[in-house]
Design a protein around this motif. Structure first.
Motif, PDB file in Angstrom:
ATOM      1  N   SER A   1       9.556  -6.803   4.295  1.00 52.85           N
ATOM      2  CA  SER A   1       9.111  -8.107   3.785  1.00 52.85           C
ATOM      3  C   SER A   1       7.612  -8.154   3.526  1.00 52.85           C
ATOM      4  O   SER A   1       6.918  -9.056   4.001  1.00 52.85           O
ATOM      5  CB  SER A   1       9.496  -9.238   4.751  1.00 52.85           C
ATOM      6  OG  SER A   1      10.869  -9.422   4.764  1.00 52.85           O
ATOM      7  N   ALA A   2       7.130  -7.161   2.816  1.00 53.15           N
ATOM      8  CA  ALA A   2       5.704  -7.153   2.478  1.00 53.15           C
ATOM      9  C   ALA A   2       5.398  -8.206   1.415  1.00 53.15           C
ATOM     10  O   ALA A   2       4.275  -8.686   1.330  1.00 53.15           O
ATOM     11  CB  ALA A   2       5.294  -5.774   1.980  1.00 53.15           C
ATOM     12  N   ILE A   3       6.395  -8.518   0.589  1.00 54.39           N
ATOM     13  CA  ILE A   3       6.158  -9.450  -0.508  1.00 54.39           C
ATOM     14  C   ILE A   3       7.184 -10.582  -0.485  1.00 54.39           C
ATOM     15  O   ILE A   3       8.288 -10.408   0.029  1.00 54.39           O
ATOM     16  CB  ILE A   3       6.240  -8.728  -1.885  1.00 54.39           C
ATOM     17  CG1 ILE A   3       7.482  -7.838  -1.941  1.00 54.39           C
ATOM     18  CG2 ILE A   3       4.984  -7.937  -2.176  1.00 54.39           C
ATOM     19  CD1 ILE A   3       7.741  -7.203  -3.287  1.00 54.39           C
ATOM     20  N   ASP A   4       6.767 -11.705  -1.053  1.00 53.10           N
ATOM     21  CA  ASP A   4       7.696 -12.832  -1.182  1.00 53.10           C
ATOM     22  C   ASP A   4       7.201 -13.725  -2.312  1.00 53.10           C
ATOM     23  O   ASP A   4       6.121 -13.489  -2.862  1.00 53.10           O
ATOM     24  CB  ASP A   4       7.783 -13.612   0.139  1.00 53.10           C
ATOM     25  CG  ASP A   4       9.159 -14.276   0.304  1.00 53.10           C
ATOM     26  OD1 ASP A   4       9.738 -14.701  -0.709  1.00 53.10           O
ATOM     27  OD2 ASP A   4       9.639 -14.352   1.448  1.00 53.10           O
TER      28      ASP A   4
END
Lengths: 153, 574
Positions: free
Chosen positions: B164-167
């Motif tokens: 979940s490095a990006i969202d």
């Protein structure tokens, strides 16, 4: 004295992700904004990735990520204010203070927040600085208002 | 329960609960999709897959609706085609108009959809996306201006990798996908695996290109430019040139690399054998001393960064062995430079990897000797294909050639490193021999083969019963680590690969391939293992010679200095 993030989080033992928004609201209430550190603390407490928390927080208008300025300007962008030109009010303030909505000026004096209707449609277009309402503002009157706050500080 | 629905005026049988999209596909009707990914919960975000349900008069998304009694579906009615066309036009309206300069030109889902829907003029024009290019990562370039917000990268990063490095950030027309505080990927928890690139339909995500540096090195007369390629490359490169998935082009690739102008060609699989010699010795040492078990493999740089961020409690368990890429780099810049009379600073080592995280690994501070990096540049399989095209080489017209010696001979066990379970199989073969002085009767260890997320086995070696587990996809690794945290203690050795299927499914592999291609690549590697004669790393003559002439023995002082490394806890915005 302000509560620390840890103190706030301790009032949410075993909380799940459903408590995310109330926690963020309480932290912002307490410190005026959501800092990077706060978001990391909340993530560790709830076992939610910070990218998700930042995503949720930026979805809602109510959260800010910089400390408020000494004078916090709320610009109403509700329907009545919009019809009477609040978009040029916002444009002027952003240009004059050299910041965007959600930001704080470098000298820490001013910050801008865009709000939906603040329930003063009769005064449109309206801005609210530290809970003081300024009614039927125009570019000229805004210049004057900003200068007065500058002089006062 | 069976039911009958009508598709394009034809009665079609379907199972209750079946996805409309699957039924259409079975009927040979292709409905375009963008945000949809097989085996993931559909989000229905892009609306590309709309079909008309004449029973209700509504347009519904085929990716998120299941079949229902009385459905009367029109997959390509005028209304449907118009709706899909408008969706593509709207996506294009704020998309940068720089297809000719785009890394995905000719290989882009959005471009294909525009062509399929005969979009030849601009009907809707809007304000273009303007976002900063994120060049901060060693492996991955992020260009949010080209993002169409399908969310596939977000799903892969959180569900397959649990990183979940990006969202999604902001909302409405301001929405973009990025790391926390919209900072650079380098300060995020991104493990550089590149699976986001594999699912990105446009050029919003791509690998950091090392083309220019390599061309400069090739044109520099002072430099000796050598190249090494990972075990998985030879069975995937063919797909970039229209050959069937799983075709082994090792010999042709050697020939192409020589034509490009690399001075020497080495096989990283040689170093995979070297890794097995070191790692099996480490396994035996830990089992004898009963310390830091289970031993966990260290070849996968995505997994290593993940562990440094999310599983620090397991850092003592991870093998101290460098990955094969780094081992070969270290050997080349010490032993090989020495015997060839080349100054290490004039030896330029290029690695061709199925992986974007290898670019990050090559730049790690720990991977240097006297300030000189073990590896100078890393190319993905895709970039190698671009390089071959750039030099005008028709790979299918070449004669097969062999790699250079030393460091060019390999065992088929090393070759298995390319597939999930392969490191385990190779290590067990050698550990078995070292512990019993006999070869395994049957080299194939079926329980650790195949593409599923987790495989476990109990292996009898003499009196010792070894518990082993193999996981791929870091979400599967996390589940296993949680079991161990909760007291599970029957495992001695664990292999972790970040990418689904292992390196054959790596983030640097050819784009827009399906899981069938990955299975074909896997079968190709197993086939090599069946047909070749050196099936164990400890019989690789060049590895044995390297120990005799230079390293002495596994885990010797020299080995420790060159072939082993350390890990550290990382502070990132988790």
């Amino acid at each position: 004295m302000k509560a620390t993030d840890a103190e706030i989080l301790s009032t949410y033992p075993n909380a799940g992700k459903e408590s995310l928004i109330p926690i963020l609201q309480e932290i912002q209430e307490n410190t005026g904004f959501l800092s990077e550190e706060s978001i990391v603390h909340v993530g560790k407490h709830l076992h939610v990735p910070t990218s998700r928390i930042y995503g949720v927080a930026t979805f809602y208008n109510q959260f800010r990520f910089e400390p408020k300025g000494k004078y916090h300007i709320q610009v109403c962008r509700g329907t009545a204010c919009h019809v009477l030109g609040s978009s040029s009010v916002l444009d002027f303030l952003e240009k004059e203070l050299k910041i965007k909505a959600g930001q704080t000026s470098r000298d820490g004096l001013f910050s801008i927040e865009v709000v939906a209707c603040i329930g003063a449609c009769g005064l449109a277009p309206v801005i609210c600085v530290n809970k003081t309402f300024h009614a039927k503002v125009t570019v000229d009157s805004l210049k004057h208002i900003i200068d007065e706050y500058r002089d006062a500080s | 329960m069976k039911l009958t629905i009508t598709i394009n005026n034809k009665p079609v049988k379907a199972e209750k609960g079946e996805l409309l999209l699957d039924v259409l596909e079975r009927e040979g009707i292709r409905v375009p999709t963008l945000c949809y990914m097989k085996d993931f919960l559909p989000s229905g975000a892009c609306r590309m897959c709309v079909v008309e349900n004449e029973q209700t008069g509504k347009l519904i998304t085929a990716c998120s609706y299941t079949v229902d009694h009385g459905m009367n579906i029109k997959s390509h009615s005028a209304r449907v085609i118009e709706a899909r066309k408008t969706i593509v036009e709207l996506l294009l309206s704020n998309h940068p108009d720089d297809c000719l300069y785009c890394v995905r030109n000719g290989n882009c889902d959005l471009q294909d959809l525009a062509r399929e829907h005969c979009i030849t003029e601009r009907r809707i024009s809007g304000e273009k996306n303007r976002h900063h290019l994120d060049l901060s990562s060693a492996s991955i370039v992020r260009d949010p201006a080209k993002c169409i917000l399908c969310g596939r990268c977000v799903k892969v990063c959180s569900e397959v990798m649990e990183v979940s490095a990006i969202d999604f950030i902001n909302r409405g027309s301001q929405t973009l996908i990025g790391p926390t505080f919209n900072k650079g990927l380098n300060t995020s928890s991104c493990i550089n695996c590149g699976q986001c690139i594999m699912v990105c339909p446009t050029g919003a995500l791509s690998e950091k290109n090392h083309f220019a540096e390599i061309r400069d090195a090739l044109n520099d007369p002072a430099k000796t430019v050598v190249v090494q390629y990972a075990p998985a490359i030879s069975v995937t490169l063919a797909e970039e040139f229209g050959m069937a998935a799983g075709t082994d082009v090792n010999g042709l690739m050697n020939a192409a690399l020589r034509k490009i102008g690399f001075d020497r060609i080495f096989d990283t699989t040689f170093a995979a054998d070297l890794t097995i010699m070191e790692e099996s010795a480490e396994l035996i040492e830990r089992i004898t001393q009963g310390e830091d078990l289970p031993l966990i493999t260290s070849c996968c740089p995505g997994w290593i960064k993940y562990a440094e961020e999310f599983a620090c409690d397991f850092l003592p368990n991870i093998s101290s062995c460098k990955s094969p890429q780094q081992m070969l780099g270290a050997v080349l810049k010490s032993y090989y430079a020495d015997i060839s009379g080349i100054e290490p600073e004039n030896l330029y080592v290029v690695a061709i990897m199925p992986c974007t995280a290898k670019k990050f690994e090559g730049q790690r501070e720990e991977m240097t000797q006297k300030g000189i990096s073990d590896i100078d540049a890393v190319l993905t399989t895709r970039e190698l294909a671009d390089f071959i095209r750039l030099f005008g080489i028709s790979i299918d017209k070449l004669e097969a050639e062999t790699a250079d010696s030393p460091h060019g001979i390999r065992s088929s066990a090393g070759k298995l490193f390319g597939v999930s379970g392969g490191v385990m199989e190779a290590a067990l073969r050698t550990a078995y021999f070292k512990l019993t002085n006999k070869e395994m009767k049957q080299f194939r260890i079926q329980q650790v083969r195949g593409c599923i997320g987790r495989k476990e086995a109990k292996i009898q070696i003499g009196d010792l019963q070894l518990g082993v587990a193999v996981v791929n996809g870091l979400a599967n690794a996390k589940k296993l680590l949680d079991e161990i945290r909760n007291g599970r203690n029957d495992l001695h050795f664990i292999e972790v690969m970040a990418c689904p299927g292992g390196c054959i499914g790596g983030g640097g592999q050819p784009l827009r391939k399906n899981s069938e291609s990955i299975i074909k690549r896997m079968e190709a590697l197993y086939q090599i293992d069946e047909t070749e004669t050196i099936n164990v790393s400890h019989k690789n003559p060049e590895v044995l010679a390297l120990y005799q002439n230079f390293l002495e023995k596994p885990l010797s002082r020299k080995s420790h200095k060159l072939l082993h490394t350390t890990y550290c806890q990382r502070d990132v915005l988790l």
